[in-house]
Design a protein around this motif. Structure first.
Motif, PDB file in Angstrom:
ATOM      1  N   LYS A   1      43.662   5.802  33.247  1.00  0.00           N
ATOM      2  CA  LYS A   1      43.080   4.545  32.748  1.00  0.00           C
ATOM      3  C   LYS A   1      42.423   4.777  31.389  1.00  0.00           C
ATOM      4  O   LYS A   1      41.310   4.334  31.136  1.00  0.00           O
ATOM      5  CB  LYS A   1      42.084   3.994  33.754  1.00  0.00           C
ATOM      6  N   PHE A   2      43.111   5.490  30.510  1.00  0.00           N
ATOM      7  CA  PHE A   2      42.608   5.798  29.175  1.00  0.00           C
ATOM      8  C   PHE A   2      42.336   4.511  28.405  1.00  0.00           C
ATOM      9  O   PHE A   2      43.074   3.532  28.525  1.00  0.00           O
ATOM     10  CB  PHE A   2      43.629   6.652  28.435  1.00  0.00           C
ATOM     11  N   ASP A   3      41.254   4.516  27.600  1.00  0.00           N
ATOM     12  CA  ASP A   3      40.868   3.280  26.906  1.00  0.00           C
ATOM     13  C   ASP A   3      41.658   3.093  25.613  1.00  0.00           C
ATOM     14  O   ASP A   3      42.699   3.734  25.399  1.00  0.00           O
ATOM     15  CB  ASP A   3      39.359   3.240  26.685  1.00  0.00           C
ATOM     16  N   SER A   4      41.158   2.252  24.729  1.00  0.00           N
ATOM     17  CA  SER A   4      41.927   1.834  23.558  1.00  0.00           C
ATOM     18  C   SER A   4      41.870   2.802  22.389  1.00  0.00           C
ATOM     19  O   SER A   4      42.542   2.577  21.379  1.00  0.00           O
ATOM     20  CB  SER A   4      41.431   0.459  23.079  1.00  0.00           C
ATOM     21  N   ARG A   5      41.090   3.875  22.486  1.00  0.00           N
ATOM     22  CA  ARG A   5      41.033   4.827  21.359  1.00  0.00           C
ATOM     23  C   ARG A   5      42.387   5.496  21.191  1.00  0.00           C
ATOM     24  O   ARG A   5      43.144   5.666  22.156  1.00  0.00           O
ATOM     25  CB  ARG A   5      39.935   5.862  21.581  1.00  0.00           C
TER      26      ARG A   5
ATOM     27  N   THR B   1      46.547  12.012  28.820  1.00  0.00           N
ATOM     28  CA  THR B   1      45.361  11.175  28.921  1.00  0.00           C
ATOM     29  C   THR B   1      45.098  10.771  30.361  1.00  0.00           C
ATOM     30  O   THR B   1      45.994  10.828  31.214  1.00  0.00           O
ATOM     31  CB  THR B   1      45.509   9.902  28.061  1.00  0.00           C
TER      32      THR B   1
ATOM     33  N   GLN C   1      35.177   8.469  18.283  1.00  0.00           N
ATOM     34  CA  GLN C   1      35.191   9.789  18.915  1.00  0.00           C
ATOM     35  C   GLN C   1      34.940  10.943  17.942  1.00  0.00           C
ATOM     36  O   GLN C   1      34.304  11.936  18.311  1.00  0.00           O
ATOM     37  CB  GLN C   1      36.522   9.995  19.641  1.00  0.00           C
TER      38      GLN C   1
ATOM     39  N   ASP D   1      38.254   5.526  14.658  1.00  0.00           N
ATOM     40  CA  ASP D   1      37.590   5.528  15.955  1.00  0.00           C
ATOM     41  C   ASP D   1      36.190   6.144  15.853  1.00  0.00           C
ATOM     42  O   ASP D   1      35.785   6.649  14.798  1.00  0.00           O
ATOM     43  CB  ASP D   1      38.404   6.284  17.011  1.00  0.00           C
TER      44      ASP D   1
ATOM     45  N   ASP E   1      38.007  10.696  33.477  1.00  0.00           N
ATOM     46  CA  ASP E   1      37.383   9.453  33.039  1.00  0.00           C
ATOM     47  C   ASP E   1      38.225   8.784  31.951  1.00  0.00           C
ATOM     48  O   ASP E   1      39.092   9.408  31.335  1.00  0.00           O
ATOM     49  CB  ASP E   1      35.978   9.744  32.513  1.00  0.00           C
ATOM     50  N   TYR E   2      37.914   7.529  31.676  1.00  0.00           N
ATOM     51  CA  TYR E   2      38.725   6.721  30.759  1.00  0.00           C
ATOM     52  C   TYR E   2      38.780   7.278  29.338  1.00  0.00           C
ATOM     53  O   TYR E   2      39.654   6.909  28.554  1.00  0.00           O
ATOM     54  CB  TYR E   2      38.197   5.280  30.732  1.00  0.00           C
ATOM     55  N   TYR E   3      37.849   8.168  28.987  1.00  0.00           N
ATOM     56  CA  TYR E   3      37.801   8.731  27.634  1.00  0.00           C
ATOM     57  C   TYR E   3      38.367  10.146  27.582  1.00  0.00           C
ATOM     58  O   TYR E   3      38.256  10.823  26.564  1.00  0.00           O
ATOM     59  CB  TYR E   3      36.350   8.760  27.135  1.00  0.00           C
TER      60      TYR E   3
ATOM     61  N   ARG F   1      29.683  11.837  35.594  1.00  0.00           N
ATOM     62  CA  ARG F   1      30.795  11.735  34.642  1.00  0.00           C
ATOM     63  C   ARG F   1      31.270  13.101  34.180  1.00  0.00           C
ATOM     64  O   ARG F   1      30.543  14.079  34.221  1.00  0.00           O
ATOM     65  CB  ARG F   1      30.336  10.956  33.397  1.00  0.00           C
TER      66      ARG F   1
END
Length: 419
Positions: free
Chosen positions: A76-80, A73, A144, A142, A366-368, A299
């Motif tokens: 700075k991967f997010d909470s997913r 990941t 996604q 989620d 990116d974070y995702y 992005r």
């Protein structure tokens, strides 16, 4: 011939052993004979696509995708949950390989490799949607899955005979149920709205009850966000990135094609969307430098050549603008692919794509973004759905616009359009 017998026959001849994904790109990159160069370009493309797609498809066929796919990941991967990465890899890879796998079977070297990937792709879907599958994909947690179900839906729209019709009835039922399960989550108010639209368009295309509101919301809202000169806003504002190519133009056109076929819209609306896409790809082709590079803007640049999905799809549709010859698109994208995928670090030691743009650079993710996200790269290979005899592949190599312009050669001028 039954799939099992076909695979067995090929295995007995040892043919499959010839195609190690990590050794599959031994194609001469330069050749003074333009006909040979055209052939080499196609060979380079299909072997590269096989190299990229094979780890995903073969592991899914063997029930080992979750076991073997490294899920790396962004820092700075997010909470997913990182588990969404598996469906990302499948949906995106399948959407990219679908046109190529739709070509008729043949006994050429390319045909044998293509048949192998197609049979594995079908086996993989049958396997991962089976009860108690070790590769069970997540559609229920989620947001996604809204995204990557859409790419899987686009896969079936692009290759209904190759990748939808051969599936087991129980697999089809599970896929349909999985797509419908997404209706309890609303897409975000940006390009995501088209993910809902194209998934419903696929259900409509196979005669399943569809959510009319979800089908229309994406195409209606994005149409209202059109900014002019081939660019849609991604929300009320325009974003100067590649999402018009990653998502907006291809999914807009493919969704409207189904709606037109089902007589839900007038042909003029579909034609307008195609015209806007054609205008957009004029800019895409001109953004490829004489050296075969392009701007790393906005992005999701880790999706690499997926940035050229719109240009690739217009070429597949035989709808390139008159100022762009198919061979110049092939030549330009070949050079881009060589620059991107020939850089050390793009693949790990086992052939999986790694986070980065040109090479390995997790910090730009990116974070995702995770490993599965990267398989958007396959979406630039859509012209492999054209036969080798098509002008795109058969015509001699040609210089693209920027290459001509910076060599002081004549090239077409460009003007703003109002539609």
């Amino acid at each position: 011939m039954e799939r099992r017998k076909f695979i067995g026959a090929l295995s007995l001849t040892g043919v499959f052993g010839l195609f190690n994904p990590n050794e599959v790109l031994s194609v001469t990159k330069t050749n003074n004979n333009t006909n040979a160069q055209s052939k080499n370009d196609r060979e380079y493309w299909y072997k590269l696509l096989y190299k990229i797609a094979s780890p995903v498809v073969s592991n899914l066929a063997n029930g080992t995708l979750i076991k073997n796919m490294p899920v790396v990941t962004a820092p700075k991967f997010d909470s997913r949950t990182p588990a969404v990465s598996y469906l990302e890899a499948v949906g995106r890879t399948y959407a990219g390989i679908a046109p190529w796998l739709s070509l008729p079977d043949d006994t050429t070297t390319e045909g044998i490799l293509r048949n192998k990937l197609k049979l594995q792709a079908i086996q993989g879907l049958d396997s991962c949607f089976a009860a108690n599958s070790p590769d069970k994909l997540n559609f229920t947690k989620d947001y996604q899955p809204i995204v990557d179900s859409a790419y899987l839906a686009q896969t079936f729209l692009r290759a209904p005979k190759a990748l939808w019709e051969p599936l087991k009835p129980e697999t089809k039922r599970e896929i349909i149920a999985s797509f419908k399960s997404l209706r309890n989550r609303k897409p975000f108010k940006n390009n995501w709205l088209l993910f809902g639209s194209i998934t419903e368009a696929f259900l409509l295309s196979i005669g399943e009850p569809h959510d009319e509101s979800r089908l229309n919301e994406g195409v209606d809202t994005l149409n209202a966000w059109y900014k002019g000169d081939g660019w849609y806003g991604d929300g009320v504002n325009m974003a100067f990135d590649y999402y018009n190519s990653f998502v907006i133009h291809p999914m807009m056109v493919d969704t409207l094609a189904v709606m037109l076929d089902k007589k839900l819209i007038k042909k003029e609306r579909y034609d307008l969307a195609v015209k806007r896409m054609q205008r957009y790809v004029v800019g895409q082709e001109r953004m490829i430098s004489p050296e075969g590079t392009y701007p790393p803007i906005g992005r999701s640049i880790t999706y690499r050549t997926g940035a050229f999905q719109a240009l690739s799809q217009i070429a597949l549709m035989h709808k390139l603008p008159a100022t762009i010859q198919p061979a110049q698109v092939r030549s330009a994208l070949t050079k881009v692919k060589q620059n991107i995928y020939g850089t050390p670090g793009t693949f790990d030691a086992k052939g999986w794509l790694q986070l980065g743009f040109c090479g390995h650079d997790p910090e730009i993710a990116d974070y995702y973004t995770s490993t599965g996200s990267l398989y958007m790269a396959t979406l630039s290979f859509l012209p492999l759905g054209l036969p080798a005899t098509d002008e795109f592949w058969a015509a001699p190599a040609a210089e693209w616009t920027s290459k001509k312009a910076w060599a002081a050669k004549p090239f077409s001028k460009d003007y703003h359009v109002d539609f």
